[in-house]
Design a protein around this motif. Structure first.
Motif, PDB file in Angstrom:
ATOM      1  N   GLN A  78      31.021  38.977 -17.871  1.00  0.00           N
ATOM      2  CA  GLN A  78      31.883  37.895 -17.397  1.00  0.00           C
ATOM      3  C   GLN A  78      31.169  36.549 -17.539  1.00  0.00           C
ATOM      4  OE1 GLN A  78      33.004  38.087 -13.264  1.00  0.00           O
ATOM      5  NE2 GLN A  78      34.754  36.745 -13.574  1.00  0.00           N
ATOM      6  N   LEU A  79      29.883  36.521 -17.221  1.00  0.00           N
ATOM      7  CA  LEU A  79      29.103  35.295 -17.353  1.00  0.00           C
ATOM      8  C   LEU A  79      29.041  34.846 -18.813  1.00  0.00           C
ATOM      9  CD1 LEU A  79      27.288  33.155 -16.038  1.00  0.00           C
ATOM     10  CD2 LEU A  79      25.368  34.729 -16.356  1.00  0.00           C
ATOM     11  N   ALA A  80      28.827  35.787 -19.717  1.00  0.00           N
ATOM     12  CA  ALA A  80      28.780  35.447 -21.146  1.00  0.00           C
ATOM     13  C   ALA A  80      30.126  34.907 -21.617  1.00  0.00           C
ATOM     14  CB  ALA A  80      28.383  36.683 -21.954  1.00  0.00           C
ATOM     15  N   THR A  81      31.208  35.506 -21.158  1.00  0.00           N
ATOM     16  CA  THR A  81      32.545  35.038 -21.522  1.00  0.00           C
ATOM     17  C   THR A  81      32.779  33.624 -21.013  1.00  0.00           C
ATOM     18  OG1 THR A  81      33.391  37.295 -21.447  1.00  0.00           O
ATOM     19  CG2 THR A  81      35.015  35.536 -21.323  1.00  0.00           C
TER      20      THR A  81
ATOM     21  N   ARG B   5      30.524  31.355 -20.251  1.00  0.00           N
ATOM     22  CA  ARG B   5      29.665  30.413 -20.979  1.00  0.00           C
ATOM     23  C   ARG B   5      30.249  30.084 -22.356  1.00  0.00           C
ATOM     24  NH1 ARG B   5      23.708  32.691 -19.262  1.00  0.00           N
ATOM     25  NH2 ARG B   5      23.588  31.499 -17.337  1.00  0.00           N
ATOM     26  N   GLU B   6      30.804  31.089 -23.019  1.00  0.00           N
ATOM     27  CA  GLU B   6      31.428  30.873 -24.324  1.00  0.00           C
ATOM     28  C   GLU B   6      32.641  29.949 -24.186  1.00  0.00           C
ATOM     29  OE1 GLU B   6      32.154  30.868 -28.307  1.00  0.00           O
ATOM     30  OE2 GLU B   6      30.374  31.594 -27.253  1.00  0.00           O
ATOM     31  N   GLN B   7      33.425  30.139 -23.115  1.00  0.00           N
ATOM     32  CA  GLN B   7      34.576  29.264 -22.876  1.00  0.00           C
ATOM     33  C   GLN B   7      34.121  27.819 -22.654  1.00  0.00           C
ATOM     34  OE1 GLN B   7      36.775  30.901 -19.606  1.00  0.00           O
ATOM     35  NE2 GLN B   7      37.551  32.632 -20.805  1.00  0.00           N
ATOM     36  N   VAL B   8      33.068  27.636 -21.889  1.00  0.00           N
ATOM     37  CA  VAL B   8      32.553  26.287 -21.643  1.00  0.00           C
ATOM     38  C   VAL B   8      32.068  25.662 -22.946  1.00  0.00           C
ATOM     39  CG1 VAL B   8      30.681  24.990 -20.536  1.00  0.00           C
ATOM     40  CG2 VAL B   8      31.977  26.659 -19.213  1.00  0.00           C
TER      41      VAL B   8
ATOM     42  N   THR C 114      32.949  41.013   1.510  1.00  0.00           N
ATOM     43  CA  THR C 114      34.056  40.169   1.050  1.00  0.00           C
ATOM     44  C   THR C 114      33.635  39.179  -0.035  1.00  0.00           C
ATOM     45  OG1 THR C 114      33.667  38.547   2.809  1.00  0.00           O
ATOM     46  CG2 THR C 114      35.241  40.312   3.272  1.00  0.00           C
ATOM     47  N   MET C 115      32.373  39.160  -0.404  1.00  0.00           N
ATOM     48  CA  MET C 115      31.911  38.228  -1.437  1.00  0.00           C
ATOM     49  C   MET C 115      32.478  38.627  -2.793  1.00  0.00           C
ATOM     50  SD  MET C 115      27.930  37.686  -0.587  1.00  0.00           S
ATOM     51  CE  MET C 115      27.448  36.224   0.265  1.00  0.00           C
ATOM     52  N   PRO C 116      32.863  37.616  -3.592  1.00  0.00           N
ATOM     53  CA  PRO C 116      33.386  37.942  -4.923  1.00  0.00           C
ATOM     54  C   PRO C 116      32.274  38.483  -5.824  1.00  0.00           C
ATOM     55  CG  PRO C 116      33.184  35.563  -4.640  1.00  0.00           C
ATOM     56  CD  PRO C 116      32.866  36.185  -3.319  1.00  0.00           C
ATOM     57  N   GLY C 117      32.633  39.493  -6.606  1.00  0.00           N
ATOM     58  CA  GLY C 117      31.681  40.061  -7.557  1.00  0.00           C
ATOM     59  C   GLY C 117      30.877  41.226  -7.027  1.00  0.00           C
ATOM     60  N   VAL C 118      30.964  41.504  -5.736  1.00  0.00           N
ATOM     61  CA  VAL C 118      30.189  42.605  -5.167  1.00  0.00           C
ATOM     62  C   VAL C 118      30.688  43.944  -5.708  1.00  0.00           C
ATOM     63  CG1 VAL C 118      29.638  43.808  -3.000  1.00  0.00           C
ATOM     64  CG2 VAL C 118      29.576  41.341  -3.091  1.00  0.00           C
ATOM     65  N   ASP C 119      31.983  44.009  -6.002  1.00  0.00           N
ATOM     66  CA  ASP C 119      32.549  45.258  -6.495  1.00  0.00           C
ATOM     67  C   ASP C 119      32.322  45.469  -7.990  1.00  0.00           C
ATOM     68  OD1 ASP C 119      34.154  43.109  -7.059  1.00  0.00           O
ATOM     69  OD2 ASP C 119      36.045  44.175  -6.778  1.00  0.00           O
ATOM     70  N   SER C 120      31.746  44.484  -8.677  1.00  0.00           N
ATOM     71  CA  SER C 120      31.472  44.592 -10.113  1.00  0.00           C
ATOM     72  C   SER C 120      30.035  45.060 -10.340  1.00  0.00           C
ATOM     73  CB  SER C 120      31.652  43.241 -10.796  1.00  0.00           C
ATOM     74  OG  SER C 120      32.950  42.754 -10.597  1.00  0.00           O
ATOM     75  N   SER C 121      29.853  45.790 -11.405  1.00  0.00           N
ATOM     76  CA  SER C 121      28.503  46.233 -11.752  1.00  0.00           C
ATOM     77  C   SER C 121      27.742  45.050 -12.363  1.00  0.00           C
ATOM     78  CB  SER C 121      28.568  47.380 -12.758  1.00  0.00           C
ATOM     79  OG  SER C 121      28.987  46.892 -14.016  1.00  0.00           O
ATOM     80  N   PRO C 122      26.416  45.130 -12.385  1.00  0.00           N
ATOM     81  CA  PRO C 122      25.638  44.047 -13.019  1.00  0.00           C
ATOM     82  C   PRO C 122      26.023  43.827 -14.481  1.00  0.00           C
ATOM     83  CG  PRO C 122      24.201  45.396 -11.680  1.00  0.00           C
ATOM     84  CD  PRO C 122      25.541  46.082 -11.703  1.00  0.00           C
ATOM     85  N   LEU C 123      26.330  44.893 -15.188  1.00  0.00           N
ATOM     86  CA  LEU C 123      26.735  44.764 -16.585  1.00  0.00           C
ATOM     87  C   LEU C 123      28.051  43.992 -16.692  1.00  0.00           C
ATOM     88  CD1 LEU C 123      26.286  45.395 -19.561  1.00  0.00           C
ATOM     89  CD2 LEU C 123      27.476  47.560 -19.200  1.00  0.00           C
ATOM     90  N   GLU C 124      29.012  44.316 -15.820  1.00  0.00           N
ATOM     91  CA  GLU C 124      30.291  43.600 -15.826  1.00  0.00           C
ATOM     92  C   GLU C 124      30.083  42.124 -15.481  1.00  0.00           C
ATOM     93  OE1 GLU C 124      33.422  47.095 -14.442  1.00  0.00           O
ATOM     94  OE2 GLU C 124      32.305  45.985 -12.914  1.00  0.00           O
ATOM     95  N   GLN C 125      29.206  41.850 -14.545  1.00  0.00           N
ATOM     96  CA  GLN C 125      28.922  40.463 -14.173  1.00  0.00           C
ATOM     97  C   GLN C 125      28.290  39.708 -15.335  1.00  0.00           C
ATOM     98  OE1 GLN C 125      26.633  40.360 -10.544  1.00  0.00           O
ATOM     99  NE2 GLN C 125      28.184  41.462  -9.383  1.00  0.00           N
TER     100      GLN C 125
END
Length: 99
Positions: free
Chosen positions: A69-72, A74-77, A55-66
């Motif tokens: 998302q992290l880069a996106t 960080r760019e928003q911040v 049930t943890m968020p992000g478990v269903d995403s691949s490392p590349l997708e994560q």
């Protein structure tokens, strides 16, 4: 402030399998019939941990997708920080001083 810390300790305590393994070893040393009960407890605890992980968020995403998302994020911040600094520099707002 103490409540979140207690919740964190409770959560970390819930995931600890070591006390159950220790109890199983003690029962095996004594040739106790309670070994099967302790093994059942361990099995239940492992299943609970699996359920929590699924049930943890992000478990269903691949490392590349994560990473994307992290880069996106960080760019928003970075963009929002730049805008914040820009608007702070404009001095359009008179901030009332707290008395």
């Amino acid at each position: 402030m103490a409540a979140p810390q207690q919740r964190e300790e409770k959560e970390s305590e819930d995931c600890s399998l070591l006390p159950l393994v220790h109890d199983i070893i003690k029962c095996m040393d004594k040739d106790s019939p309670e070994v099967h009960q302790e093994l059942a407890k361990l099995k239940v605890k492992i299943q609970e941990a699996r359920d929590q992980i699924s049930t943890m968020p992000g478990v269903d995403s691949s490392p590349l997708e994560q990473q994307q998302q992290l880069a996106t994020l960080r760019e928003q911040v970075r963009t929002k920080n730049q805008l914040l600094q820009k608007y702070k520099g404009l001095c359009m707002f008179d901030v009332p001083k707290a008395s």
